[in-house]
Scaffold this active site. Structure first.
Site, mmCIF file in Angstrom:
data_model
loop_
_atom_site.group_PDB
_atom_site.id
_atom_site.type_symbol
_atom_site.label_atom_id
_atom_site.label_comp_id
_atom_site.label_asym_id
_atom_site.label_seq_id
_atom_site.Cartn_x
_atom_site.Cartn_y
_atom_site.Cartn_z
ATOM 1 N N GLY A 113 -5.748 0.849 7.240
ATOM 2 C CA GLY A 113 -6.387 -0.451 7.481
ATOM 3 C C GLY A 113 -7.355 -0.569 8.778
ATOM 4 O O GLY A 113 -7.301 0.775 9.386
ATOM 5 N N HIS A 146 0.052 -1.153 -4.842
ATOM 6 C CA HIS A 146 -1.093 -0.115 -4.936
ATOM 7 C C HIS A 146 -0.981 1.303 -4.975
ATOM 8 O O HIS A 146 -0.562 1.911 -3.673
ATOM 9 C CB HIS A 146 -2.341 -0.601 -3.947
ATOM 10 N N ASP A 172 -10.729 -4.488 -1.819
ATOM 11 C CA ASP A 172 -9.835 -4.299 -0.908
ATOM 12 C C ASP A 172 -10.159 -3.518 0.209
ATOM 13 O O ASP A 172 -10.810 -2.197 -0.274
ATOM 14 C CB ASP A 172 -8.547 -3.329 -1.647
ATOM 15 N N ASP A 204 0.677 -1.262 -0.052
ATOM 16 C CA ASP A 204 0.035 0.016 0.092
ATOM 17 C C ASP A 204 0.864 1.088 -0.057
ATOM 18 O O ASP A 204 1.371 1.582 1.016
ATOM 19 C CB ASP A 204 -0.858 -0.031 1.278
HETATM 20 C C1 DX5 Z 1 -6.483 1.014 2.492
HETATM 21 C C2 DX5 Z 1 -5.472 -0.055 1.961
HETATM 22 C C3 DX5 Z 1 -6.010 -1.476 2.248
HETATM 23 C C4 DX5 Z 1 -6.283 -1.830 3.868
HETATM 24 C C5 DX5 Z 1 -6.756 -3.121 3.941
HETATM 25 O O1 DX5 Z 1 -6.159 2.167 1.878
HETATM 26 O O2 DX5 Z 1 -5.549 0.051 0.620
HETATM 27 O O3 DX5 Z 1 -5.311 -2.525 1.709
HETATM 28 O O4 DX5 Z 1 -4.738 -1.751 4.089
HETATM 29 O O5 DX5 Z 1 -6.614 -3.302 5.331
HETATM 30 P P1 DX5 Z 1 -8.034 -4.000 5.989
HETATM 31 O O6 DX5 Z 1 -8.053 -5.271 5.492
HETATM 32 O O7 DX5 Z 1 -7.625 -3.903 7.675
HETATM 33 O O8 DX5 Z 1 -9.057 -3.021 5.844
#
Ligand code: DX5
Length: 226
Positions: free
Chosen positions: A148, A70, A179, A39
């Site tokens: 997250g 990403h 995601d 990320d």
């Molecule tokens: C948010 C990120 C996601 C996130 C996913 O900006 O792109 O990949 O880290 O984390 P969880 O699974 O905890 O939502």
């Protein structure tokens, strides 16, 4: 050869131990994930800062599975080759982050890696209809990007289904990835809507029985729901 209904479990490394990223990547590969999602955040496109290409490069030798970056960054074109040189096999550009999405995706393809396009929750699927020929993967965000541990936005189901219809109509393989907030309680909803690549962060790293169980559980639930 991958097929449109293959399930992929992809960890976000945001919750990993940043003091031991190489070890975390090795553990994730051993836990059976299909690829790793980095990320990348610049503090402008999203209100958070994370990994540059050098961090990713430092961990490349710790595992053999693909890396996808990403790119939650403004004006990504200037950095594309850096993330490819760091060892990324797929670059995901946000449709909202560049004035010339067709040109940016074309640049990703010219670097010899897969091109993903990500859509924030408010962005309609129509925004990528005219570039689907350049796209190997559609990433439907089920949270607002930046952090997250957020709640899954279930109203994205219709867009996930539209993404799958767009992918199925394409004359090449286009993966549908989601995601944000993906866990054992939301993965069925996302898979039934049409997602086949599932990115998860907190639900994998916080699983009481560890990464391997978390990955197996998520994959089994997704497979059983399609
Ligand atoms: C948010 C990120 C996601 C996130 C996913 O900006 O792109 O990949 O880290 O984390 P969880 O699974 O905890 O939502």
């Amino acid at each position: 050869m991958a097929a449109i209904d293959d399930i992929s479990i992809i960890p976000s490394v945001l919750p990993a131990d940043f003091a031991n990223l190489g070890g975390a990547i090795r553990d994730l590969e051993q836990a059976g994930v299909d690829r790793i999602q980095w990320d990348v955040m610049d503090g402008v496109f999203v209100p958070n800062l994370t990994f540059g290409p050098d961090v990713i490069k430092a961990t490349r030798s710790y595992c053999d599975i693909p890396f996808e970056a990403h790119l939650m960054i403004e004006a990504p074109d200037q950095y594309l080759s850096d993330y490819v040189s760091a060892g990324c096999n797929q670059l995901i550009i946000h449709a909202e982050s560049t004035k010339h999405l067709h040109r940016s995706l074309g640049r990703v393809k010219s670097l010899g890696v897969k091109a993903g396009v990500a859509l924030n929750p408010a962005t309609p699927i129509e925004m990528i209809e005219n570039v689907i020929d350049l796209v190997d993967m559609i990433l439907v965000m089920t949270v607002n990007p930046g952090f997250g541990g957020q709640a899954y936005i279930s109203t994205m189901a219709k867009k996930i289904t539209s993404a799958r219809e767009l992918a199925q109509a394409a004359d090449h393989l286009v993966e549908v990835e989601v995601d944000g907030g993906i866990s054992s309680s939301t993965v069925v909803h996302a898979a039934r809507a049409g997602a086949r690549a599932l990115v998860a962060g907190s639900s994998l790293f916080r699983h009481p029985e560890g990464l391997k169980s978390a990955v197996s559980e998520l994959r089994a639930l997704a497979l059983a729901s399609i």
